[in-house]
Motif scaffolding. Structure first.
Motif, mmCIF file in Angstrom:
data_model
loop_
_atom_site.group_PDB
_atom_site.id
_atom_site.type_symbol
_atom_site.label_atom_id
_atom_site.label_comp_id
_atom_site.label_asym_id
_atom_site.label_seq_id
_atom_site.Cartn_x
_atom_site.Cartn_y
_atom_site.Cartn_z
ATOM 1 N N ASP A 11 0.837 -1.205 0.000
ATOM 2 C CA ASP A 11 0.000 0.000 0.000
ATOM 3 C C ASP A 11 0.871 1.254 0.000
ATOM 4 N N THR A 39 -4.679 -6.524 -8.566
ATOM 5 C CA THR A 39 -4.214 -6.237 -7.206
ATOM 6 C C THR A 39 -4.120 -4.737 -6.996
ATOM 7 N N ARG A 43 -6.426 -2.693 -4.406
ATOM 8 C CA ARG A 43 -5.781 -1.910 -3.347
ATOM 9 C C ARG A 43 -6.226 -0.448 -3.406
ATOM 10 N N ARG A 46 -9.756 -0.172 -2.131
ATOM 11 C CA ARG A 46 -9.805 -0.320 -0.671
ATOM 12 C C ARG A 46 -9.277 0.935 0.025
#
Length: 163
Positions: A11, A39, A43, A46
């Motif tokens: 992240d 991915t 990410r 999120r």
């Protein structure tokens, strides 16, 4: 392992990449980070959903728009009706960039920009032209030694998440 209230090293790398190169895109980020495109997208989704990334828009430099003068105004206000009327008044002034409620001597700290010192006087006059503003104290910024940043905080949060 990602803590529910934190981020991990990937992240942090993703945030750093988009901070340094906002136009990299999801595919470009996946190539640079060596992870799948899905991915990267998951990410980003999120991080945005949790409010960690609050915007992906451009950062505008007020000086480049012709507003090289920065000042901070500490305002004391009538609090009978709360902060809302003053905040609404200030939000209508284009040169007001930030408004923060504070503790201490003042009630609000306001970051403003202006074209020059005379223009700053005009902006301050607009700020105090509200029945709820009792007093203003203005400090001009001479040099910005450290502009708004979050990179080190992101790195520290990722490290904390790995502990």
């Amino acid at each position: 392992m990602i803590r529910p209230d934190g981020i991990d090293a990937l992240d942090a790398r993703l945030i750093a990449l988009f901070t340094e190169n906002p136009t990299v895109g999801v595919l470009g980020a996946s190539r640079r980070l060596g992870v799948a495109r899905g991915t990267v997208q998951a990410r980003l989704d999120r991080l945005q959903g949790r409010g960690i990334i609050s915007a992906m828009g451009p950062q505008v430099d007020p000086a480049a728009l012709g507003y090289p003068v920065t000042a901070f105004c500490t305002l004391e206000i009538r609090q009978r009706q709360g902060h809302a009327p003053v905040v609404a008044h200030l939000a209508a002034i284009p040169e007001v960039l930030e408004i923060h409620s504070t503790t201490g001597v003042g009630d609000l700290i306001v970051r403003v920009v202006a074209r020059d010192n005379a223009d700053l006087g005009r902006v301050i006059d607009e700020i105090i032209d509200d029945v709820h503003v009792l007093r203003a104290n203005t400090s001009m910024c001479l040099v910005t030694h450290l502009d708004h940043r979050t990179g080190p905080l992101v790195e520290a949060s990722a490290q904390r998440g790995n502990d």
